[in-house]
Design an enzyme around this catalytic site. Sequence first.
Site, PDB file in Angstrom:
ATOM      1  N   LYS A 140       0.813  -1.219   0.000  1.00 15.81           N
ATOM      2  CA  LYS A 140       0.000   0.000   0.000  1.00 15.81           C
ATOM      3  C   LYS A 140       0.847   1.271   0.000  1.00 15.81           C
ATOM      4  CE  LYS A 140      -4.188  -2.128   1.589  1.00 15.81           C
ATOM      5  NZ  LYS A 140      -3.760  -3.519   1.917  1.00 15.81           N
TER       6      LYS A 140
HETATM    7  C1  PLP Z   1      -4.426  -4.567   1.358  1.00 12.33           C
HETATM    8  C2  PLP Z   1      -3.669  -5.826   1.261  1.00 12.33           C
HETATM    9  C3  PLP Z   1      -4.063  -6.877   0.400  1.00 12.33           C
HETATM   10  C4  PLP Z   1      -5.319  -6.793  -0.442  1.00 12.33           C
HETATM   11  O1  PLP Z   1      -5.226  -5.850  -1.463  1.00 12.33           O
HETATM   12  P1  PLP Z   1      -6.530  -5.296  -2.232  1.00 12.33           P
HETATM   13  O2  PLP Z   1      -6.072  -4.188  -3.072  1.00 12.33           O
HETATM   14  O3  PLP Z   1      -7.471  -4.844  -1.146  1.00 12.33           O
HETATM   15  O4  PLP Z   1      -7.095  -6.423  -3.024  1.00 12.33           O
HETATM   16  C5  PLP Z   1      -3.248  -7.992   0.319  1.00 12.33           C
HETATM   17  N1  PLP Z   1      -2.127  -8.111   1.063  1.00 12.33           N
HETATM   18  C6  PLP Z   1      -1.718  -7.136   1.917  1.00 12.33           C
HETATM   19  C7  PLP Z   1      -0.489  -7.335   2.712  1.00 12.33           C
HETATM   20  C8  PLP Z   1      -2.468  -5.965   2.039  1.00 12.33           C
HETATM   21  O5  PLP Z   1      -2.062  -4.999   2.897  1.00 12.33           O
END
Ligand code: PLP
Length: 440
Positions: A98
């Site tokens: 993210k």
């Molecule tokens: C947010 C997250 C996901 C999921 O991603 P999306 O974009 O919501 O599908 C998977 N793995 C980790 C470590 C995350 O922080």
Amino acid sequence: MGFEDAVATGLAPDGGLLVPEALPGLSGELAAWERLDYADLALEFFRRFAGPMDAGALERCVRRAYAGFDDPRTAPLRRLDDRLFVLELFHGPTLAFKDFALQLLGNLYEHQIGRTGETINVLGATSGDTGAAAIHGLLGKPGVRSFILYPRGGVSPLQERQMTCTGSDTVFPLAVAGSFDDAQRIVKEIFGDMDFRRRHHLSAVNSINLARVLAQCVYYFYAYFRLPEDRRDEVEFIVPTGNFGNVLAGWWAFRMGLPVSRFCVATNRNDILWKLFRTGVYEAGSVKPSLAPSMDIQVASNFERFLHEHTGGDAARVRETMATLREKGRVEFADFRHDRFRATRADDEGIRAITARVWRKHGYIVDPHTACGFAEIDGAKNTVVLGTAHPAKFPEVVAEATGQSATHPTLEALKRRGPRKWDLPAETGAVKAFLTETLT
Ligand SMILES: *Cc1c(COP(=O)(O)O)cnc(C)c1O
């Protein structure tokens, strides 16, 4: 609506999600982009969307976003096997993918504040990674304060430290005595009070912001360019999925011309997307906690954008389908088979077994989210699994499955700082009172 406004508002005026008017065709650029480093590639990519935004400002936002990553390649592609690769997306400040979007979004917000002179108070609810990434994306930006609600006792101790041990006096982690759903409901109710929202300059940073999805498109291109030349046909990206934001970004990259053969939506025990791609039925149940908490989601907020594609851009049908889903909790599609998508799932036992297997077979440690991506590798494809979090964020699962202790200096440093947080009841009134007191 222009790029800067889309970034600033997040939502379309009718409450729906924004999509780019048209996705540009980029296949003609691939040869020229192939050797660019990450920040240069991101910059070239964003130039296609940022329209009238000042070119120098855009360049500063992009370069600074990726300057703090702890690997010079930003998103290193690691080869595990002849045809199997992991794209490591966890070298940013909070060690999860993210950061790719939120580091950039923080800089775009700062640019916006400089342009309008208005301060921004970010309010959000988190079950872990998004809150930490948002806080670190906005850290030290003049004119920005962050208020992040999370369920007290409901996030991992390391995730809590990432939010509470920043040493910053513009970050307000609010531990509410309730569940993630309670935290999210409170945030929604506060945003529903337009007068309060305006008075306090409240803004949301959620996974539906258009800039977040676009920022994530870039690493699909980057990964493709790092594949050996004889491994660039029949490429499958496997994406550990919760809100569908990450895999949607890949799909947009494909629609813009990246030669991808297939995407694999990898879920944990919260498997409604797995069911959708198998049966055409989209049915939301209740969220079941798992070892991969950032994927513990039932209704994927970005699914609406995929639907927009799936219906050939039929906005009326998207609205109707989303309304049915809200009312009945279930939608049935006559035919949802898709030759560019497949889905897999892994329950907690599966996550443990996969983590152990990947370690045994490849000497590589995966975190529980990334582990879901290894559930079913198709040997006929050249596979890139997206590594979404650093294993050191989940040391217990890793130790149990591999006997290894996963650590990271960033996380060790947090342990030396004292936490700063506020305990609040899970009541909208109490959170509003806190905001009013802090902001006036
Ligand atoms: C947010 C997250 C996901 C999921 O991603 P999306 O974009 O919501 O599908 C998977 N793995 C980790 C470590 C995350 O922080």
